[in-house]
Design an enzyme around this catalytic site. Sequence first.
Site, PDB file in Angstrom:
ATOM      1  N   HIS A  84       0.456  -1.498   0.225  1.00 45.18           N
ATOM      2  CA  HIS A  84       0.121  -0.201  -0.094  1.00 45.18           C
ATOM      3  C   HIS A  84       0.906   1.485  -0.220  1.00 45.18           C
ATOM      4  CE1 HIS A  84      -0.083  -0.028   4.432  1.00 45.18           C
ATOM      5  NE2 HIS A  84       0.151   1.091   4.403  1.00 45.18           N
ATOM      6  N   ASP A 220       0.992  -7.750   1.803  1.00 43.22           N
ATOM      7  CA  ASP A 220       1.238  -6.586   1.903  1.00 43.22           C
ATOM      8  C   ASP A 220       2.556  -6.057   1.889  1.00 43.22           C
ATOM      9  OD1 ASP A 220       0.820  -3.536   2.403  1.00 43.22           O
ATOM     10  OD2 ASP A 220      -0.104  -3.366   3.473  1.00 43.22           O
ATOM     11  N   SER A 654       3.945   2.319   8.283  1.00 43.15           N
ATOM     12  CA  SER A 654       3.501   1.480   6.942  1.00 43.15           C
ATOM     13  C   SER A 654       5.141   1.225   6.336  1.00 43.15           C
ATOM     14  CB  SER A 654       3.147   2.028   6.418  1.00 43.15           C
ATOM     15  OG  SER A 654       1.349   1.681   7.245  1.00 43.15           O
TER      16      SER A 654
HETATM   17  N1  ARG Z   1      -4.363   0.903   7.375  1.00 42.32           N
HETATM   18  C1  ARG Z   1      -3.148   0.257   6.793  1.00 42.32           C
HETATM   19  C2  ARG Z   1      -2.290   1.602   7.339  1.00 42.32           C
HETATM   20  O1  ARG Z   1      -2.720   2.913   7.183  1.00 42.32           O
HETATM   21  C3  ARG Z   1      -4.068   0.461   5.345  1.00 42.32           C
HETATM   22  C4  ARG Z   1      -3.920  -0.576   4.646  1.00 42.32           C
HETATM   23  C5  ARG Z   1      -3.675  -0.492   2.711  1.00 42.32           C
HETATM   24  N2  ARG Z   1      -4.896  -1.445   2.204  1.00 42.32           N
HETATM   25  C6  ARG Z   1      -6.305  -1.505   2.372  1.00 42.32           C
HETATM   26  N3  ARG Z   1      -7.099  -2.274   2.258  1.00 42.32           N
HETATM   27  N4  ARG Z   1      -7.082   0.473   2.048  1.00 42.32           N
HETATM   28  O2  ARG Z   1      -1.464   1.450   7.905  1.00 42.32           O
END
Ligand code: ARG
Length: 719
Positions: A84, A220, A654
């Site tokens: 992501h 991811d 992330s």
């Molecule tokens: N919740 C994750 C974060 O903010 C991002 C994940 C991205 N995946 C998604 N399905 N939108 O680090």
Amino acid sequence: MRKVSLTIALILIIFKSFADEGMWLPLLLGQQVYDDMVKRGLKLTKEQLYSINKASIKDAIVIFGSGCTGEMVSSEGLVFTNHHCGYDAIASASSLQNNYLHDGFWARSKSMEIPAKGLSVQFLLRMEDVTGQLDSALGALSGIERAKKQSELIAEINRKYSDSTKNIEARVSPLFKGNQFLVFVYQRYNDLRLVAAPPESIGKFGGDTDNWEWPRHTGDFSVFRVYMNKDGLPADYAADNIPLKPKYFLPVSIKGYKEGDYSMIYGYPGSTNRYETSYGVKLSTDINNPSIVNLRDARLKLMFEEMKKDPAVRLKLASSYASIANYWKFYDGETKQLLKYHVYEQKQNLENAFRQWAKGKPEFENLFTEWPKVYDAWRPYAKHRIYLYEGVLGSPFSRFASTLVKLESDLVKAGVDAPVVKQDIAAAIAARKKFLESENLNSDQKIMATTCMMFYTDIDKSQHPIGFYEGIRNSYGDLKDPGTYKSWASAVFSNSFLLNDAKWDAFTRNPDPIALQADPAFAYAGGFVKNYTNKYDPFYQQFLVRNNDLSRLYLKGVMQMNPRKKMYPDATFTMRVTYGNVKSYSPRDAVKYDYVCTMNGVLEKYKPGDYEFDLPAKLLELAEKKDFGPYIDKLHNDLIVCFITNNDITGGNSGSPVIDASGNLIGLAFDGNYEALSHKIAFDKNYNRTICVDIRYVLWCIDKLGGATNIINELKIVR
Ligand code: ARG
């Protein structure tokens, strides 16, 4: 008596930091924290964690892009981060013919790598405490004056420590709400190339349904390479640039781990507000969060309608959809958890304890008499601000149109031939190009209509731009009828010259303020922006400045109140380390969540053809044969896909490396769990977990699924 001891007990409980809580500055760990790390299982010296002279783990950690973390994993500039985090770059490199978002991408040699324009990584070179310089110059200043002076001083220090010939950029970060100032010196490399990405059905498996949730089965990750010029310096993309030789890179362990094992995470947590007041919590749960969620909900639905119809639209909107959806779910969950854990009441208790302590201390005793007044003054306009930024300007077209406000004002004030107008025009041309690259007119027109109506319905009439809605009523009808806004938005889209290439070109050659003012898209967006900026933004600025002053004082008091406590500063997108353990949890009564999940679970979630839970044929085939090679987990006799730890991270982390006791990479952090979505404001020891993709799943994808053994061979693998 009972009351007093209760409050003291509360202070002890709430201000005590637990080993897993805390985003520590690696250079300023202190012996107490380091000793605790060792007690938790760490087998490295302090020098190995962060050294001023020698290569250490901190040299492997980078800021990836503008809001993520990455880590160096080879001597040839290879970086791991999340899918992501690479998402926008992967989508930009894709076309319907070569759809890397959908199909994945594996560079089997360096010549196949794809330049990722606009991406960069930044290494932290060093860090220095400049509190003395700032404090002596700021003295007892407060309010707007202090804020102005502070940003001037910071700009000056930033300049002093930067060197543009080497892409060295310094940024002062105020910590502990401005009680401490550190300057962080970075070096930025901007020739990055895409090396590998799994298909989206792996990299974003589970989509928004599973986002912010455990159990989770998402691969991811994505892989990039950093290049430098032949002199070893950062440089823009050039075909003959060479791979960067990092000072340090992380070995990768495929030995696995078990529950309770030590884990630490280095990275760049963006922001937390652990000393938020009860008033702030209430403003979020009552006004800000529900407003953001409402508006995003509406926009997402309208985008999704168009994305479903056409794969080209899906690709075009994918990246912006994902980022809007990510914090749509976040803010919804944050509200729920803040309420569930009674964070408002927790904060009130802390504030009461502080009040007790502050009695008879003139510097502090009026703090909580002042603070509610600051919130009372801002609260009436808070919703308006969200409805402007997330609603009116949530339409990409009106957002672009709103950027022309400066051009208009310069045209009027300085005239067509002024140099500043030339600059404005150049900026406007660039902004329009960027806007059109990811524009879908159909969804945008609906967004404009819907958000314009939501503003009308939900925002106090006395705050509406004068005459605007009356104008719509006169030309298009009843303001309670969605059809009215549809006709209006349709007219805006067909009549605005901003969307017409020929007319836009003519305007940029011969810019005329009257023509701009008469444009319906500019009139709309510009009108709402000016209404806010002139009448309500001054209240907001006042709110921010007062809030800053009071927060700084509050933290100063809290530190005096707890003189022996080792405190960590709120996240400010500066390098931090958090340590803890691999750990399962119980989300609610009678339910226990395991610390790992497996390929078996991926297959359980599989829904052929689904938007979020489909899987690539190759994965199914390999999983069926249990072809997991050296990446299999012997304990589970399966491929471990994801795991959880009790580390303290937040957005910005992330892509961060999850590192074992010996300094090896065992996973990439990519999410937080739903039960702890209140984590920015209050860390919950029982519920807070970091969700990580297991590095063995990453390697399995690269090796077995992508066949990119060239990448595997570059790594230093610990077996
Ligand atoms: N919740 C994750 C974060 O903010 C991002 C994940 C991205 N995946 C998604 N399905 N939108 O680090």
